[in-house]
Design a protein around this motif. Structure first.
Motif, PDB file in Angstrom:
ATOM      1  N   ASP A   1      36.686  23.139  60.531  1.00 30.60           N
ATOM      2  CA  ASP A   1      36.693  24.593  60.439  1.00 30.60           C
ATOM      3  C   ASP A   1      34.991  25.207  60.025  1.00 30.60           C
ATOM      4  OD1 ASP A   1      36.528  27.143  60.103  1.00 30.60           O
ATOM      5  OD2 ASP A   1      38.594  27.473  60.194  1.00 30.60           O
ATOM      6  N   PRO A   2      34.394  25.737  60.517  1.00 29.06           N
ATOM      7  CA  PRO A   2      33.085  26.072  59.185  1.00 29.06           C
ATOM      8  C   PRO A   2      33.337  27.222  57.802  1.00 29.06           C
ATOM      9  CG  PRO A   2      32.624  26.718  61.384  1.00 29.06           C
ATOM     10  CD  PRO A   2      33.874  25.682  61.536  1.00 29.06           C
ATOM     11  N   GLU A   3      33.924  27.977  58.270  1.00 27.97           N
ATOM     12  CA  GLU A   3      34.422  28.874  56.936  1.00 27.97           C
ATOM     13  C   GLU A   3      34.990  28.342  55.827  1.00 27.97           C
ATOM     14  OE1 GLU A   3      36.960  31.532  59.411  1.00 27.97           O
ATOM     15  OE2 GLU A   3      34.650  32.499  59.823  1.00 27.97           O
ATOM     16  N   ILE A   4      35.622  26.722  56.184  1.00 31.74           N
ATOM     17  CA  ILE A   4      36.089  26.318  55.079  1.00 31.74           C
ATOM     18  C   ILE A   4      36.104  25.826  53.996  1.00 31.74           C
ATOM     19  CG2 ILE A   4      37.845  24.016  54.210  1.00 31.74           C
ATOM     20  CD1 ILE A   4      40.053  24.548  56.804  1.00 31.74           C
ATOM     21  N   PRO A   5      34.374  25.339  53.939  1.00 32.51           N
ATOM     22  CA  PRO A   5      33.554  25.052  52.318  1.00 32.51           C
ATOM     23  C   PRO A   5      33.839  26.058  52.161  1.00 32.51           C
ATOM     24  CG  PRO A   5      33.128  23.707  54.331  1.00 32.51           C
ATOM     25  CD  PRO A   5      34.360  24.729  54.859  1.00 32.51           C
ATOM     26  N   GLY A   6      33.432  27.466  52.654  1.00 33.21           N
ATOM     27  CA  GLY A   6      32.800  28.773  51.878  1.00 33.21           C
ATOM     28  C   GLY A   6      34.274  29.125  51.044  1.00 33.21           C
ATOM     29  N   ILE A   7      35.498  29.002  51.759  1.00 34.01           N
ATOM     30  CA  ILE A   7      36.600  29.068  51.510  1.00 34.01           C
ATOM     31  C   ILE A   7      37.309  29.201  50.022  1.00 34.01           C
ATOM     32  CG2 ILE A   7      38.845  30.463  52.017  1.00 34.01           C
ATOM     33  CD1 ILE A   7      38.157  30.680  55.023  1.00 34.01           C
ATOM     34  N   VAL A   8      37.427  27.647  50.137  1.00 34.79           N
ATOM     35  CA  VAL A   8      37.200  26.795  49.251  1.00 34.79           C
ATOM     36  C   VAL A   8      36.185  27.354  48.158  1.00 34.79           C
ATOM     37  CG1 VAL A   8      37.309  25.062  48.047  1.00 34.79           C
ATOM     38  CG2 VAL A   8      38.090  24.513  50.938  1.00 34.79           C
ATOM     39  N   ALA A   9      35.392  27.142  48.235  1.00 36.49           N
ATOM     40  CA  ALA A   9      34.052  27.705  46.469  1.00 36.49           C
ATOM     41  C   ALA A   9      34.882  29.119  45.924  1.00 36.49           C
ATOM     42  CB  ALA A   9      32.595  27.769  47.493  1.00 36.49           C
ATOM     43  N   ARG A  10      35.529  29.911  46.857  1.00 41.26           N
ATOM     44  CA  ARG A  10      35.769  30.964  46.116  1.00 41.26           C
ATOM     45  C   ARG A  10      37.140  31.338  45.665  1.00 41.26           C
ATOM     46  NH1 ARG A  10      36.909  34.968  51.297  1.00 41.26           N
ATOM     47  NH2 ARG A  10      37.811  35.888  49.399  1.00 41.26           N
ATOM     48  N   ILE A  11      37.671  29.835  45.390  1.00 43.31           N
ATOM     49  CA  ILE A  11      38.573  29.932  44.757  1.00 43.31           C
ATOM     50  C   ILE A  11      39.306  30.270  43.548  1.00 43.31           C
ATOM     51  CG2 ILE A  11      41.596  28.782  44.212  1.00 43.31           C
ATOM     52  CD1 ILE A  11      40.934  28.363  47.791  1.00 43.31           C
ATOM     53  N   PRO A  12      38.284  28.741  43.045  1.00 42.28           N
ATOM     54  CA  PRO A  12      38.247  28.298  41.408  1.00 42.28           C
ATOM     55  C   PRO A  12      37.493  29.502  40.749  1.00 42.28           C
ATOM     56  CG  PRO A  12      37.161  27.038  43.260  1.00 42.28           C
ATOM     57  CD  PRO A  12      37.435  27.784  43.613  1.00 42.28           C
ATOM     58  N   VAL A  13      37.583  30.369  40.853  1.00 43.84           N
ATOM     59  CA  VAL A  13      36.825  31.152  39.899  1.00 43.84           C
ATOM     60  C   VAL A  13      37.515  32.343  39.364  1.00 43.84           C
ATOM     61  CG1 VAL A  13      34.869  33.508  40.366  1.00 43.84           C
ATOM     62  CG2 VAL A  13      35.113  31.620  41.500  1.00 43.84           C
ATOM     63  N   PHE A  14      37.109  32.783  37.877  1.00 42.82           N
ATOM     64  CA  PHE A  14      37.534  33.704  37.140  1.00 42.82           C
ATOM     65  C   PHE A  14      37.580  34.782  37.795  1.00 42.82           C
ATOM     66  CE2 PHE A  14      37.935  35.815  33.491  1.00 42.82           C
ATOM     67  CZ  PHE A  14      39.473  35.660  32.675  1.00 42.82           C
ATOM     68  N   GLN A  15      38.691  35.883  37.601  1.00 44.26           N
ATOM     69  CA  GLN A  15      38.547  36.862  38.379  1.00 44.26           C
ATOM     70  C   GLN A  15      38.189  38.303  37.046  1.00 44.26           C
ATOM     71  OE1 GLN A  15      39.322  37.450  41.633  1.00 44.26           O
ATOM     72  NE2 GLN A  15      38.694  35.412  41.224  1.00 44.26           N
ATOM     73  N   LYS A  16      37.262  38.848  36.686  1.00 45.54           N
ATOM     74  CA  LYS A  16      36.995  39.306  35.543  1.00 45.54           C
ATOM     75  C   LYS A  16      37.862  40.584  35.563  1.00 45.54           C
ATOM     76  CE  LYS A  16      32.373  37.304  34.112  1.00 45.54           C
ATOM     77  NZ  LYS A  16      31.313  37.194  34.721  1.00 45.54           N
ATOM     78  N   GLN A  17      37.755  41.426  36.961  1.00 45.39           N
ATOM     79  CA  GLN A  17      38.286  42.455  37.491  1.00 45.39           C
ATOM     80  C   GLN A  17      39.975  42.239  37.059  1.00 45.39           C
ATOM     81  OE1 GLN A  17      37.847  40.470  39.797  1.00 45.39           O
ATOM     82  NE2 GLN A  17      39.179  40.752  41.212  1.00 45.39           N
ATOM     83  N   GLU A  18      40.871  41.414  36.449  1.00 44.76           N
ATOM     84  CA  GLU A  18      41.511  41.245  36.443  1.00 44.76           C
ATOM     85  C   GLU A  18      42.066  40.991  34.879  1.00 44.76           C
ATOM     86  OE1 GLU A  18      43.556  38.042  38.239  1.00 44.76           O
ATOM     87  OE2 GLU A  18      43.506  38.464  40.179  1.00 44.76           O
ATOM     88  N   ARG A  19      41.214  41.109  34.214  1.00 46.28           N
ATOM     89  CA  ARG A  19      41.423  40.446  32.410  1.00 46.28           C
ATOM     90  C   ARG A  19      41.589  41.297  32.081  1.00 46.28           C
ATOM     91  NH1 ARG A  19      35.988  38.683  28.085  1.00 46.28           N
ATOM     92  NH2 ARG A  19      37.290  39.612  26.438  1.00 46.28           N
ATOM     93  N   ALA A  20      41.653  42.716  31.620  1.00 49.24           N
ATOM     94  CA  ALA A  20      42.186  43.722  31.467  1.00 49.24           C
ATOM     95  C   ALA A  20      43.226  43.792  30.864  1.00 49.24           C
ATOM     96  CB  ALA A  20      41.179  45.302  31.306  1.00 49.24           C
TER      97      ALA A  20
ATOM     98  N   GLN B   7      41.754  34.317  27.783  1.00 52.34           N
ATOM     99  CA  GLN B   7      40.869  35.284  28.636  1.00 52.34           C
ATOM    100  C   GLN B   7      40.262  35.589  27.941  1.00 52.34           C
ATOM    101  OE1 GLN B   7      42.260  37.330  31.772  1.00 52.34           O
ATOM    102  NE2 GLN B   7      43.152  35.000  32.127  1.00 52.34           N
ATOM    103  N   GLU B   8      39.983  35.713  26.468  1.00 56.76           N
ATOM    104  CA  GLU B   8      38.396  36.035  26.201  1.00 56.76           C
ATOM    105  C   GLU B   8      37.525  34.993  26.618  1.00 56.76           C
ATOM    106  OE1 GLU B   8      38.412  38.081  22.214  1.00 56.76           O
ATOM    107  OE2 GLU B   8      40.631  38.047  22.085  1.00 56.76           O
ATOM    108  N   ASN B   9      37.612  33.784  26.909  1.00 60.14           N
ATOM    109  CA  ASN B   9      36.837  32.937  27.139  1.00 60.14           C
ATOM    110  C   ASN B   9      36.278  32.376  28.796  1.00 60.14           C
ATOM    111  OD1 ASN B   9      36.073  30.319  24.341  1.00 60.14           O
ATOM    112  ND2 ASN B   9      38.166  31.250  24.439  1.00 60.14           N
TER     113      ASN B   9
END
Length: 262
Positions: free
Chosen positions: A112-131, A176-178
């Motif tokens: 499935d050609p979409e899977i590499p792009g989906i996987v790349a989005r997972i290990p990302v710190f969600q800045k909008q959730e920090r506060a 969180q601060e880092n």
């Protein structure tokens, strides 16, 4: 990566490839992250069809270990089966430990050609959730320090529990601060120790506090954090009480996970 891990990884690819029920093979874990030991296992996240996953779920076999294919003594594949819908949901709203588990992950093959792009989005710190998360952890810190430790003067199990909650809240605030993803409780202290920004000697102070559970060390840990953090420590106390109640007393009735699973 050790040579025996690289050889065994090829065996993993051979083992899972060419099967109709398998859509993609994702390699993760300590070896993928580059923090492996010589005897580390190989972690595989196997994306399968909905039908195949449903059958494994019915049999309580959505995870398994597979031995006999690694080229080194004691080696094995640590396998977690999942669907494309699961990894898509993980990219949108996974917990931090789930996101952290995909750091360094590589898609070894995919139909499935979409899977590499989906996987790349997972290990990302969600800045909008920090506060929102910081408010939860700070509320937990303040209630445990001022009420459960100072006012209640806990003993026995409760003293151990409160000390752990104080340290846990401070450590989570530091991550969180880092803007570092929380890995799991087993590696929390390690991640705080390696964080570029933190109160001086905070880990050694917290370790001493957990060991001795003294009032003096509790105060030292608390003051070290309060004197360092950029969080607004003058947040209204009633707001902190309300948030603590939502997180620890009414968590089952709010549309977010228990604070310990953030």
């Amino acid at each position: 990566m050790y040579a025996h891990h690289a050889q065994s990884l090829q065996n993993m690819i051979d083992y899972f490839s060419g099967r109709e029920e398998i859509i993609a093979l994702i390699f993760g874990g300590s070896v993928a992250k580059g923090c492996e030991r010589p005897d580390s296992d190989l972690d595989a996240m196997v994306v399968v069809t909905d039908e195949y996953y449903a059958q494994r779920e019915k049999e309580n076999r959505v995870t398994e270990t597979i031995s006999g294919y690694c080229t080194y003594e004691g080696g094995y594949f640590d396998v977690k089966y999942m669907t494309k819908a699961f990894i898509a949901a993980a990219a949108d709203h996974a917990s931090e430990p789930t996101r952290n588990s995909f750091i360094g992950a590589r898609v070894l093959f995919s139909r499935d050609p979409e899977i590499p792009g989906i996987v790349a989005r997972i290990p990302v710190f969600q800045k909008q959730e920090r506060a929102d998360k910081e408010l939860s952890f700070f509320a937990n810190l303040m209630l445990n320090y001022h009420y459960f430790w100072k006012a209640c003067e806990p003993d026995g199990y409760m003293r151990l529990h409160v000390a752990g909650q104080i340290v846990y809240s401070i450590y989570r605030m530091i991550l969180q601060e880092n803007e570092i993803l929380f890995p799991c409780n087993r590696r929390l202290e390690e991640f705080v120790e390696n964080a570029p920004k933190k109160p001086e000697n905070i880990v050694s102070l917290c370790r001493a506090f957990c060991r001795e559970q003294s009032d003096a060390l509790c105060d030292a840990v608390y003051q070290a954090f309060i004197g360092w953090t950029s969080f607004d420590t003058k947040t209204d106390y009633n707001a902190l009480l309300s948030r603590y109640s939502l997180d620890y007393e009414q968590w089952w009735n709010v549309p977010r996970p228990h604070v310990d699973e953030y």
